[in-house]
Design a protein around this motif. Sequence first.
Motif, PDB file in Angstrom:
ATOM      1  N   ARG A   1     -58.560 -52.661 -48.475  1.00 20.97           N
ATOM      2  CA  ARG A   1     -56.683 -52.830 -47.915  1.00 20.97           C
ATOM      3  C   ARG A   1     -56.277 -53.967 -48.515  1.00 20.97           C
ATOM      4  N   LEU A   2     -56.838 -55.341 -48.226  1.00 23.20           N
ATOM      5  CA  LEU A   2     -55.854 -56.868 -48.532  1.00 23.20           C
ATOM      6  C   LEU A   2     -55.986 -56.808 -49.236  1.00 23.20           C
ATOM      7  N   LEU A   3     -56.621 -56.666 -50.490  1.00 22.35           N
ATOM      8  CA  LEU A   3     -56.979 -56.939 -51.527  1.00 22.35           C
ATOM      9  C   LEU A   3     -55.150 -55.801 -52.402  1.00 22.35           C
ATOM     10  N   THR A   4     -55.341 -55.187 -51.821  1.00 19.71           N
ATOM     11  CA  THR A   4     -54.695 -54.292 -52.473  1.00 19.71           C
ATOM     12  C   THR A   4     -53.066 -54.657 -51.758  1.00 19.71           C
ATOM     13  N   LEU A   5     -52.941 -55.219 -50.894  1.00 19.93           N
ATOM     14  CA  LEU A   5     -51.510 -55.849 -50.261  1.00 19.93           C
ATOM     15  C   LEU A   5     -51.326 -57.096 -50.812  1.00 19.93           C
ATOM     16  N   ILE A   6     -51.942 -58.224 -51.137  1.00 18.71           N
ATOM     17  CA  ILE A   6     -52.490 -59.237 -51.948  1.00 18.71           C
ATOM     18  C   ILE A   6     -51.571 -59.269 -53.138  1.00 18.71           C
ATOM     19  N   ALA A   7     -52.005 -57.874 -54.462  1.00 19.05           N
ATOM     20  CA  ALA A   7     -52.683 -58.118 -55.529  1.00 19.05           C
ATOM     21  C   ALA A   7     -50.727 -57.373 -55.802  1.00 19.05           C
ATOM     22  N   GLN A   8     -50.356 -56.646 -54.383  1.00 19.74           N
ATOM     23  CA  GLN A   8     -49.145 -56.358 -55.278  1.00 19.74           C
ATOM     24  C   GLN A   8     -47.838 -57.136 -54.404  1.00 19.74           C
ATOM     25  N   ARG A   9     -48.201 -58.203 -53.594  1.00 19.66           N
ATOM     26  CA  ARG A   9     -47.363 -59.016 -53.054  1.00 19.66           C
ATOM     27  C   ARG A   9     -47.504 -60.743 -54.304  1.00 19.66           C
ATOM     28  N   ILE A  10     -47.951 -60.637 -55.621  1.00 20.30           N
ATOM     29  CA  ILE A  10     -48.664 -61.881 -56.567  1.00 20.30           C
ATOM     30  C   ILE A  10     -47.390 -61.079 -57.553  1.00 20.30           C
ATOM     31  N   THR A  11     -47.770 -59.734 -57.678  1.00 28.51           N
ATOM     32  CA  THR A  11     -47.077 -59.304 -59.007  1.00 28.51           C
ATOM     33  C   THR A  11     -45.642 -59.104 -58.718  1.00 28.51           C
ATOM     34  N   HIS A  12     -45.536 -58.920 -57.503  1.00 29.29           N
ATOM     35  CA  HIS A  12     -43.711 -58.295 -56.633  1.00 29.29           C
ATOM     36  C   HIS A  12     -43.758 -59.252 -55.691  1.00 29.29           C
ATOM     37  N   PRO A  13     -43.401 -61.196 -55.758  1.00 26.00           N
ATOM     38  CA  PRO A  13     -43.645 -61.401 -55.069  1.00 26.00           C
ATOM     39  C   PRO A  13     -41.688 -61.121 -54.006  1.00 26.00           C
ATOM     40  N   ALA A  14     -41.122 -61.326 -53.258  1.00 27.32           N
ATOM     41  CA  ALA A  14     -40.157 -60.801 -52.590  1.00 27.32           C
ATOM     42  C   ALA A  14     -39.059 -61.729 -52.776  1.00 27.32           C
ATOM     43  N   LYS A  15     -38.059 -62.054 -52.294  1.00 29.49           N
ATOM     44  CA  LYS A  15     -36.256 -62.468 -53.049  1.00 29.49           C
ATOM     45  C   LYS A  15     -36.381 -62.163 -54.169  1.00 29.49           C
TER      46      LYS A  15
END
Length: 226
Positions: free
Chosen positions: A212-226
């Motif tokens: 689950r942690l890697l899912t979160l990381i992968a999401q945030r790397i491909t779709h960074p906030a801001k």
Amino acid sequence: KNWFAKNQELKGKRVLVTAGGTVERLDPVRYLTNDSSGKMGFAIAEAAANRGADVTLIAARTTADSVAGIRVIHVETAEEMLQAVLSRYEETDIVIKAAAVADYRPVVRAASKMKKNDGRLIIELERTTDILQTLGERKKGQFLVGFAAETEQVEHYAMDKLNRKNCDLVVANDVSKEGAGFNVDTNIVKVFGQEGLVEEMPLLQKREVADRLLTLIAQRITHPAK
Ligand code: CTP
Ligand code: CA
């Protein structure tokens, strides 16, 4: 998302994971360490490799089983872990600091086995370098994930560590709870980002927490906030 997509999510990404408890020696046969098993870090390394990442695991003392397809570099002390991490930091995309690093080490490391005397022994300790904080200070686009082992005020201390160490995510576990943290196969974590609580996980196998942690990381790397 299909199986293939999940497996390719981190393709081309270089991931550095630290695991286990560091060992700080007093003399050739005695040392200070902690209860970390390294299992969380090994599970994270495996989850990252399953997503196609190029994974290097820097491991201190651990009882976890080795994982196929992952480069493991063994270290003993906080200082050795610092050097091993720093030497690879520039070419790394994601760092996940699951290791339990000693905060203090003996000022003197005796060259030969210490002899006992009558009365008390006082051992002087000095601070080790905070590896994660050093990485935070030298960050150039790396995605930085820290851990926070707490027994009280979990959110407060986790957010403090996230800000102080310039992390993108902090995985906090309340180690006073049964089934969380050191030396067990399960964990109960809350993941915090700059915006606050990101995900609260129930009691899970460390393998599932890692996934689950890697899912979160992968999401945030491909779709960074801001
Ligand atoms: N950490 C580190 N180097 C250190 C100490 C800690 O890199 N010398 C990292 C750990 O790997 C972890 C994070 O910092 O990812 C938080 O560790 P923790 O022990 O929870 O926090 P500390 O900052 O050491 O604060 P304290 O122990 O006082 O709660
Ligand atoms: Ca600490």
